[in-house]
Design a protein around this motif. Structure first.
Motif, PDB file in Angstrom:
ATOM      1  N   LYS A  31      34.087 -36.651 -29.108  1.00  0.00           N
ATOM      2  CA  LYS A  31      32.828 -36.272 -27.383  1.00  0.00           C
ATOM      3  C   LYS A  31      33.999 -35.481 -26.724  1.00  0.00           C
ATOM      4  CE  LYS A  31      28.846 -38.532 -28.380  1.00  0.00           C
ATOM      5  NZ  LYS A  31      28.286 -37.661 -28.627  1.00  0.00           N
ATOM      6  N   GLY A  32      35.350 -35.655 -26.867  1.00  0.00           N
ATOM      7  CA  GLY A  32      36.146 -34.609 -26.266  1.00  0.00           C
ATOM      8  C   GLY A  32      38.120 -34.844 -26.969  1.00  0.00           C
ATOM      9  N   TYR A  33      38.853 -34.658 -27.086  1.00  0.00           N
ATOM     10  CA  TYR A  33      40.009 -34.605 -27.599  1.00  0.00           C
ATOM     11  C   TYR A  33      41.576 -34.354 -26.418  1.00  0.00           C
ATOM     12  CZ  TYR A  33      39.801 -29.293 -26.990  1.00  0.00           C
ATOM     13  OH  TYR A  33      39.524 -27.976 -26.132  1.00  0.00           O
ATOM     14  N   LEU A  34      42.662 -34.071 -26.238  1.00  0.00           N
ATOM     15  CA  LEU A  34      43.248 -34.362 -26.143  1.00  0.00           C
ATOM     16  C   LEU A  34      44.500 -33.158 -27.062  1.00  0.00           C
ATOM     17  CD1 LEU A  34      46.236 -35.338 -25.924  1.00  0.00           C
ATOM     18  CD2 LEU A  34      44.568 -37.618 -25.238  1.00  0.00           C
ATOM     19  N   ALA A  39      43.499 -40.402 -21.310  1.00  0.00           N
ATOM     20  CA  ALA A  39      43.994 -39.824 -21.722  1.00  0.00           C
ATOM     21  C   ALA A  39      45.466 -39.760 -21.050  1.00  0.00           C
ATOM     22  CB  ALA A  39      43.527 -38.175 -21.990  1.00  0.00           C
ATOM     23  N   VAL A  40      45.601 -38.937 -20.057  1.00  0.00           N
ATOM     24  CA  VAL A  40      46.512 -38.921 -18.439  1.00  0.00           C
ATOM     25  C   VAL A  40      47.634 -39.973 -19.353  1.00  0.00           C
ATOM     26  CG1 VAL A  40      47.897 -38.040 -16.502  1.00  0.00           C
ATOM     27  CG2 VAL A  40      45.759 -37.230 -17.698  1.00  0.00           C
ATOM     28  N   ASP A  41      47.657 -41.048 -18.872  1.00  0.00           N
ATOM     29  CA  ASP A  41      48.772 -41.970 -19.221  1.00  0.00           C
ATOM     30  C   ASP A  41      48.889 -42.379 -20.446  1.00  0.00           C
ATOM     31  OD1 ASP A  41      47.828 -43.038 -16.814  1.00  0.00           O
ATOM     32  OD2 ASP A  41      46.716 -44.875 -17.350  1.00  0.00           O
ATOM     33  N   MET A  42      48.488 -42.097 -21.767  1.00  0.00           N
ATOM     34  CA  MET A  42      49.038 -41.693 -22.920  1.00  0.00           C
ATOM     35  C   MET A  42      49.787 -40.518 -23.340  1.00  0.00           C
ATOM     36  SD  MET A  42      45.880 -42.584 -25.603  1.00  0.00           S
ATOM     37  CE  MET A  42      44.923 -40.806 -25.120  1.00  0.00           C
ATOM     38  N   MET A  43      49.791 -40.096 -22.387  1.00  0.00           N
ATOM     39  CA  MET A  43      50.546 -38.769 -22.789  1.00  0.00           C
ATOM     40  C   MET A  43      51.735 -38.686 -22.312  1.00  0.00           C
ATOM     41  SD  MET A  43      48.087 -34.890 -22.886  1.00  0.00           S
ATOM     42  CE  MET A  43      46.834 -35.415 -21.201  1.00  0.00           C
ATOM     43  N   ALA A  44      51.784 -39.294 -20.412  1.00  0.00           N
ATOM     44  CA  ALA A  44      52.979 -39.426 -20.493  1.00  0.00           C
ATOM     45  C   ALA A  44      53.642 -40.816 -20.854  1.00  0.00           C
ATOM     46  CB  ALA A  44      52.736 -40.399 -18.377  1.00  0.00           C
ATOM     47  N   ALA A  45      53.174 -41.638 -21.248  1.00  0.00           N
ATOM     48  CA  ALA A  45      54.055 -42.509 -21.872  1.00  0.00           C
ATOM     49  C   ALA A  45      54.614 -41.612 -23.506  1.00  0.00           C
ATOM     50  CB  ALA A  45      52.748 -43.920 -22.729  1.00  0.00           C
ATOM     51  N   TRP A  46      53.995 -40.896 -23.817  1.00  0.00           N
ATOM     52  CA  TRP A  46      54.534 -40.313 -24.756  1.00  0.00           C
ATOM     53  C   TRP A  46      56.187 -39.393 -24.427  1.00  0.00           C
ATOM     54  CZ3 TRP A  46      49.417 -38.085 -26.571  1.00  0.00           C
ATOM     55  CH2 TRP A  46      48.490 -38.749 -27.504  1.00  0.00           C
TER      56      TRP A  46
END
Length: 167
Positions: A58-61, A107-114
């Protein structure tokens, strides 16, 4: 009746056709070839994920380390910079039925963690499709710079370069 559960998982090559279909639906004015999505997946597999529901994706990043104030041209192939200075959000796309589900915030939180794991000082992106307010709610701010104006031309007149400090 409750909504079917959705979750983020790491993207695989097998997901690329579904990702391309979502990109075409969500960003019809910013087409990119399948090879671009495959390139980003190869560039930073851990920064590419899909939002999966019982009935499909249903989506991607797509995100990766990159150079500050150097947004890549649309539909271009990249190689990883030797000394990245930002964590670049290439795309976050959700089908309408998943919006307001909390998936974008996850998704934004995952990217910030990465980005923090990579010890990068900030995250950057080019906001399109009138998404500036969405990104502002996630602590991104518009950076105005005449040098950037030229680089943003392929993204359209309303494109804005945005930065989120991770310090």
């Amino acid at each position: 009746m409750t909504a079917a559960p959705i979750k983020w998982r790491i993207m695989t090559e097998a997901d690329l056709l579904a990702v391309l279909a979502i990109a075409d639906a969500v960003h019809p004015d910013f087409p990119e070839d399948e090879v671009v999505f495959a390139n980003r997946l190869t560039l930073n597999p851990g920064g590419c994920a899909v939002l999966e529901a019982e009935d499909g994706i249903k989506g991607y990043l797509i995100s990766h380390p990159w150079q500050f104030k150097a947004p890549p041209e649309l539909n271009s192939l990249l190689t990883m910079p030797a000394s990245p200075s930002t964590y670049y959000v290439h795309d976050l796309a959700l089908l309408p039925e998943t919006r307001r589900s909390g998936a974008a915030t996850m998704a934004v939180d995952m990217m910030a963690a990465w980005a923090r794991l990579m010890q990068l000082p900030n995250m950057t992106l080019v906001a399109v499709n009138n998404s500036v307010h969405f990104w502002q709610r996630h602590d991104f701010t518009i950076m105005r710079d005449s040098e950037l104006d030229q680089k943003l031309q392929s993204y359209g007149d309303n494109a804005r370069f945005m930065v989120r400090d991770l310090a």
